[in-house]
Design an enzyme around this catalytic site. Structure first.
Site, PDB file in Angstrom:
ATOM      1  N   LYS A  52       1.241   8.204  -3.368  1.00  0.00           N
ATOM      2  CA  LYS A  52       1.866   7.497  -2.252  1.00  0.00           C
ATOM      3  C   LYS A  52       3.193   8.143  -1.927  1.00  0.00           C
ATOM      4  O   LYS A  52       3.916   8.588  -2.830  1.00  0.00           O
ATOM      5  CB  LYS A  52       2.114   6.037  -2.645  1.00  0.00           C
ATOM      6  CG  LYS A  52       2.326   5.119  -1.483  1.00  0.00           C
ATOM      7  CD  LYS A  52       1.003   4.694  -0.869  1.00  0.00           C
ATOM      8  CE  LYS A  52       1.201   3.873   0.384  1.00  0.00           C
ATOM      9  NZ  LYS A  52      -0.071   3.438   0.948  1.00  0.00           N
TER      10      LYS A  52
ATOM     11  N   GLY B  81      -4.557 -13.238   9.967  1.00  0.00           N
ATOM     12  CA  GLY B  81      -4.177 -11.934  10.519  1.00  0.00           C
ATOM     13  C   GLY B  81      -5.285 -11.423  11.423  1.00  0.00           C
ATOM     14  O   GLY B  81      -6.412 -11.194  10.964  1.00  0.00           O
TER      15      GLY B  81
ATOM     16  N   GLY C  17      -5.022  -8.583  13.471  1.00  0.00           N
ATOM     17  CA  GLY C  17      -4.639  -7.251  13.927  1.00  0.00           C
ATOM     18  C   GLY C  17      -5.812  -6.302  13.878  1.00  0.00           C
ATOM     19  O   GLY C  17      -6.971  -6.688  14.081  1.00  0.00           O
TER      20      GLY C  17
ATOM     21  N   VAL D 219      -7.382  -4.787  11.416  1.00  0.00           N
ATOM     22  CA  VAL D 219      -8.448  -5.074  10.452  1.00  0.00           C
ATOM     23  C   VAL D 219      -9.041  -6.464  10.693  1.00  0.00           C
ATOM     24  O   VAL D 219     -10.262  -6.617  10.850  1.00  0.00           O
ATOM     25  CB  VAL D 219      -7.915  -4.955   9.006  1.00  0.00           C
ATOM     26  CG1 VAL D 219      -8.960  -5.417   8.006  1.00  0.00           C
ATOM     27  CG2 VAL D 219      -7.510  -3.510   8.717  1.00  0.00           C
TER      28      VAL D 219
END
Ligand code: NAD
Length: 354
Positions: A81, A182, A184, A186
């Site tokens: 990451k 949520g 959005g 996804v």
């Protein structure tokens, strides 16, 4: 100051690099957790941290998560990451992205970057001017790559179906009630796939207008964002924030299955056991939400050969997500350990740390 390797989140990471470029003002951390399965793959986050120690914790924790996610998805990729520490105004300049690209290139392929919070496809394209160890670049229609959201949604949809079959014995989503937190990239994609199979939807988003517009389009109910976890339903699908499954969140749930795309849903490790004790079937987040990383990894591997990635390959790998979830749930039932514990053990075995 305590050394980072005494942090609880340090897990014998192979490499943790501080990148400082005074000319551009870039400060970044690159953490490569494991390259056992291949080059360390994982997005780069552009975020302002009030305390830089939080940036280190994010890099350590998220890179380990990527090792687990990539290994469980059967990808030829390890886990890594990047974290770019933004200033409070979150000013991002081309010179910073160039310096970050140079730092990736100097690692010679041990880290392969992609988009994460605060980083766009255009930023990835800018980074790719300095290094070829980049995924999530624009691709022509019909090939692997590009926006990972729809691929993540596809895997979650298949995982929800598998959870409903496993726990409720229902082979179709028709009439199954799913509460989605949520709406959005996804969550919206999951909602559309579920609606197409006749599922009943309750939607919530802090952007109420967004949730309401989706409910209008698909025919569902909308509730306030702080009420969604307590909606009586068959499946609760978290697709917004992490750490929502804590004492009060778990106590509020009125569902049989939790299956959604948000990263790091369990606030603490023991919350997996708490869900199991309530009789709720949990789909470990990094197993069910791997569709996006599958898409960009297939893209990256093909690009290294000078080819475009195959969508058939992406779909084949996403199609294996439900099999992996079933294996986790079956082992969980036979050992009486919670699915998150089983998944972590399987993942660690795959990266040679079992
Ligand atoms: P997004 O920004 O497109 O959508 C997130 C939505 O959640 C937004 O509409 C936002 O308003 C809403 N939201 C934020 N806080 C909320 C709250 N408290 N209650 C209800 N809604 C809230 O992001 P996304 O790409 O859809 O990602 C959603 C989650 O899935 C994130 O946790 C992300 O890390 C994870 N994830 C995404 C991908 C991907 O391919 N995009 C892959 C793996 C994991």
């Amino acid at each position: 100051m305590a050394a980072f390797w005494t942090e609880p989140d340090y897990d014998d990471h192979e490499l943790v690099e501080l990148v400082r470029d005074t000319a551009s003002g870039l400060t970044a951390i690159i953490a490569v957790h494991s390259t056992h399965c291949g080059p360390g793959g994982g997005g780069v986050r552009f975020w302002h941290y009030a305390d830089p120690a939080d940036a280190m914790r994010d890099a350590l924790r998220l890179s380990r998560g990527m090792s687990y996610k990539n290994a469980m998805a059967g990808l030829p990729a390890g886990g890594a990451k990047g974290v770019i520490l933004a200033d409070p105004t979150r000013t991002k300049t081309p010179a910073m992205l160039a310096a970050f690209g140079n730092a990736i290139d100097a690692l010679g392929g041990r880290y392969v970057t992609a988009e994460d919070v605060g980083i766009s496809e255009a930023d990835m394209t800018a980074i790719s001017q300095r290094t070829r160890h980049v995924s999530g670049l624009p691709v022509p229609e019909g090939h692997a790559g590009g926006d990972p959201g729809p691929y993540t949604a596809q895997g979650i949809f298949l995982g929800i179906r598998a959870g409903v079959a496993h726990r409720l014995g229902r082979e179709s989503m028709a009439g199954v009630h799913v509460a989605i937190q949520g709406t959005g990239s996804v969550g919206g994609g999951v909602a559309r796939l579920l609606a197409a199979e006749g599922a009943l939807l309750t939607l919530a988003d802090i952007d109420h207008v967004r949730a309401a517009a989706l409910a209008d389009e698909l025919g569902g109910e909308v509730v306030a964002h702080d009420a969604i976890m307590a909606v009586p339903c068959d499946v609760f699908s978290p697709n917004a924030l992490g750490a929502i499954l804590d004492e009060s969140g778990i106590a509020a749930l009125r569902c049989a299955v939790v299956a959604g795309g948000a990263n790091n849903q369990l606030a603490r490790a023991h919350h997996g056991a708490m869900l199991a004790a309530r009789g709720i079937l949990y789909a470990p987040d990094y197993v069910i939400n791997a569709g996006g990383i599958i898409n960009v990894t297939v893209e990256y591997v093909a690009r290294q050969r000078g080819e475009h990635g195959s969508l058939e390959e992406v779909n084949r790998l996403i199609g294996e997500i439900p099999d992996r979830l079933r294996a986790i749930w079956q082992e969980s039932e036979s050992t009486c350990e919670s699915p998150d514990v089983i998944a972590d053990r399987m993942a660690r075995r795959l990266i040679g740390r079992g």
